[in-house]
Design an enzyme around this catalytic site. Structure first.
Site, PDB file in Angstrom:
ATOM      1  N   HIS A   1     -15.793 -33.105  -2.732  1.00 18.78           N
ATOM      2  CA  HIS A   1     -17.103 -32.586  -3.036  1.00 18.78           C
ATOM      3  C   HIS A   1     -17.827 -33.498  -4.027  1.00 18.78           C
ATOM      4  O   HIS A   1     -17.667 -33.348  -5.227  1.00 18.78           O
ATOM      5  CB  HIS A   1     -16.871 -31.197  -3.626  1.00 18.78           C
ATOM      6  CG  HIS A   1     -18.094 -30.423  -3.902  1.00 18.78           C
ATOM      7  ND1 HIS A   1     -18.070 -29.252  -4.567  1.00 18.78           N
ATOM      8  CD2 HIS A   1     -19.372 -30.648  -3.605  1.00 18.78           C
ATOM      9  CE1 HIS A   1     -19.295 -28.783  -4.674  1.00 18.78           C
ATOM     10  NE2 HIS A   1     -20.096 -29.616  -4.098  1.00 18.78           N
ATOM     11  N   ASN A   2     -18.550 -34.435  -3.493  1.00 24.78           N
ATOM     12  CA  ASN A   2     -19.380 -35.352  -4.296  1.00 24.78           C
ATOM     13  C   ASN A   2     -18.598 -36.462  -4.998  1.00 24.78           C
ATOM     14  O   ASN A   2     -19.205 -37.423  -5.447  1.00 24.78           O
ATOM     15  CB  ASN A   2     -20.202 -34.620  -5.359  1.00 24.78           C
ATOM     16  CG  ASN A   2     -21.211 -33.697  -4.741  1.00 24.78           C
ATOM     17  OD1 ASN A   2     -21.630 -33.930  -3.600  1.00 24.78           O
ATOM     18  ND2 ASN A   2     -21.617 -32.688  -5.452  1.00 24.78           N
ATOM     19  N   HIS A   3     -17.299 -36.312  -5.117  1.00 25.63           N
ATOM     20  CA  HIS A   3     -16.537 -37.338  -5.844  1.00 25.63           C
ATOM     21  C   HIS A   3     -15.650 -38.063  -4.852  1.00 25.63           C
ATOM     22  O   HIS A   3     -14.796 -37.454  -4.202  1.00 25.63           O
ATOM     23  CB  HIS A   3     -15.661 -36.691  -6.923  1.00 25.63           C
ATOM     24  CG  HIS A   3     -16.432 -35.824  -7.872  1.00 25.63           C
ATOM     25  ND1 HIS A   3     -17.055 -36.319  -8.986  1.00 25.63           N
ATOM     26  CD2 HIS A   3     -16.698 -34.503  -7.846  1.00 25.63           C
ATOM     27  CE1 HIS A   3     -17.661 -35.328  -9.624  1.00 25.63           C
ATOM     28  NE2 HIS A   3     -17.467 -34.214  -8.954  1.00 25.63           N
ATOM     29  N   HIS A   4     -15.837 -39.356  -4.732  1.00 25.45           N
ATOM     30  CA  HIS A   4     -15.114 -40.126  -3.711  1.00 25.45           C
ATOM     31  C   HIS A   4     -14.105 -41.072  -4.341  1.00 25.45           C
ATOM     32  O   HIS A   4     -14.468 -42.125  -4.851  1.00 25.45           O
ATOM     33  CB  HIS A   4     -16.114 -40.944  -2.891  1.00 25.45           C
ATOM     34  CG  HIS A   4     -16.757 -40.132  -1.822  1.00 25.45           C
ATOM     35  ND1 HIS A   4     -16.350 -40.183  -0.514  1.00 25.45           N
ATOM     36  CD2 HIS A   4     -17.740 -39.224  -1.877  1.00 25.45           C
ATOM     37  CE1 HIS A   4     -17.072 -39.340   0.196  1.00 25.45           C
ATOM     38  NE2 HIS A   4     -17.925 -38.746  -0.608  1.00 25.45           N
TER      39      HIS A   4
ATOM     40  N   VAL B   1     -16.703 -42.693  -8.802  1.00 24.86           N
ATOM     41  CA  VAL B   1     -16.579 -41.298  -8.391  1.00 24.86           C
ATOM     42  C   VAL B   1     -17.731 -40.463  -8.975  1.00 24.86           C
ATOM     43  O   VAL B   1     -17.806 -39.260  -8.748  1.00 24.86           O
ATOM     44  CB  VAL B   1     -15.225 -40.678  -8.838  1.00 24.86           C
ATOM     45  CG1 VAL B   1     -14.069 -41.265  -8.071  1.00 24.86           C
ATOM     46  CG2 VAL B   1     -15.014 -40.814 -10.338  1.00 24.86           C
TER      47      VAL B   1
END
Ligand SMILES: CC(C)(COP(=O)(O)OP(=O)(O)OC[C@H]1O[C@@H](n2cnc3c(N)ncnc32)[C@H](O)[C@@H]1OP(=O)(O)O)[C@@H](O)C(=O)NCCC(=O)NCCS
Length: 219
Positions: free
Chosen positions: A93-96, A102
């Site tokens: 969720h939004n952080h890769h 991130v």
């Protein structure tokens, strides 16, 4: 003293069907949450980071607004969820972890969400207190998640897992008996059929339940 869902004492339970409004959560019959020791609601506390609870529904719609494909939470029949359990949703969720940063820059939020696949908790599973279910995991029929476990992988049916990361502690029954249980699937029977089989269900006599199934359910 009561919490958000008015559990007055630790022995209170509530059927998930009566608690869930999120269109991304599917719940079966008689599955319950025992939430007295948790200070938050089922779909916005026990379940986390899943758009679709009343507050996020009112605030934004990532499906329409951002084109995200959101994972679902699918819960079968007769699932028991203890207080403090967390079902962590939201994919990545939004952080890769696979990107250089991130950090979720709001200007690029449309491309930030990455689904992990639906989380599935199959019928007659028991989620122990303070267990955490990571996104995209499938927990099999009749599985037991030990208190405080971090479940990062699928859990086979009728298997007890525990620890961080959760590992198999034991199968609840022999492999042959588990095949019989997965064939007879008592948790999909009607209420009346279950009522008539309760003596066997509340025992470890799988042969007797299987004989009952052959005689009364199949015919
Ligand atoms: C998982 C559980 C059902 C196992 O109970 P059990 O079959 O009586 O198992 P035992 O106590 O004999 O322990 C069996 C093994 O599991 C391990 N184990 C038990 N609970 C564990 C836990 N929470 N985390 C990690 N390992 C655990 C034990 O150390 C033991 O390991 P070993 O075989 O290497 O010695 C139980 O420990 C549990 O966590 N129940 C959930 C209770 C709960 O959350 N209640 C809330 C109200 S519904």
């Amino acid at each position: 003293m009561t919490n958000n869902h008015n559990f007055e004492k630790w022995s209170d339970t509530m059927f998930l069907k009566d608690l869930v409004t999120n269109p991304l959560i599917e719940v079966g019959e008689f599955s319950y949450y025992s939430g007295y020791y948790d200070s938050q609601e089922f779909e916005n506390g026990c379940v986390r980071y899943l758009w679709g609870d009343p507050l996020t529904r009112a605030a934004f719609d990532p499906v329409k607004d951002m084109g995200w494909h959101l994972d679902k939470l699918i819960i079968g029949n007769y699932v028991c969820i203890a207080a403090g359990a967390t079902i962590l949703m939201g994919g990545n969720h939004n952080h890769h972890p696979d990107w250089i940063t991130v950090y979720p820059f709001a200007s690029h939020v449309e491309k930030s969400y990455e689904p992990k696949g639906d989380t599935v908790i199959k019928s007659d599973a028991w989620i122990g207190m303070n267990a955490m279910i990571m996104p995209g995991v499938t927990i099999g029929e009749g599985a037991v998640i030990a208190a405080g476990s971090m479940v990062v992988k699928d859990v086979p049916p009728y298997t007890i897992v525990g620890g961080n990361p959760a590992r198999v502690i034991k199968q609840r029954f022999s492999t042959e008996e588990i095949s019989m249980l997965l064939e007879l699937r008592w948790f999909d029977w009607t209420k009346e059929q279950i009522e008539a089989a309760k003596d066997s269900l509340m025992s470890n006599n799988i042969d007797a339940l299987y004989a009952h199934y052959k005689k009364y359910i199949l015919n």
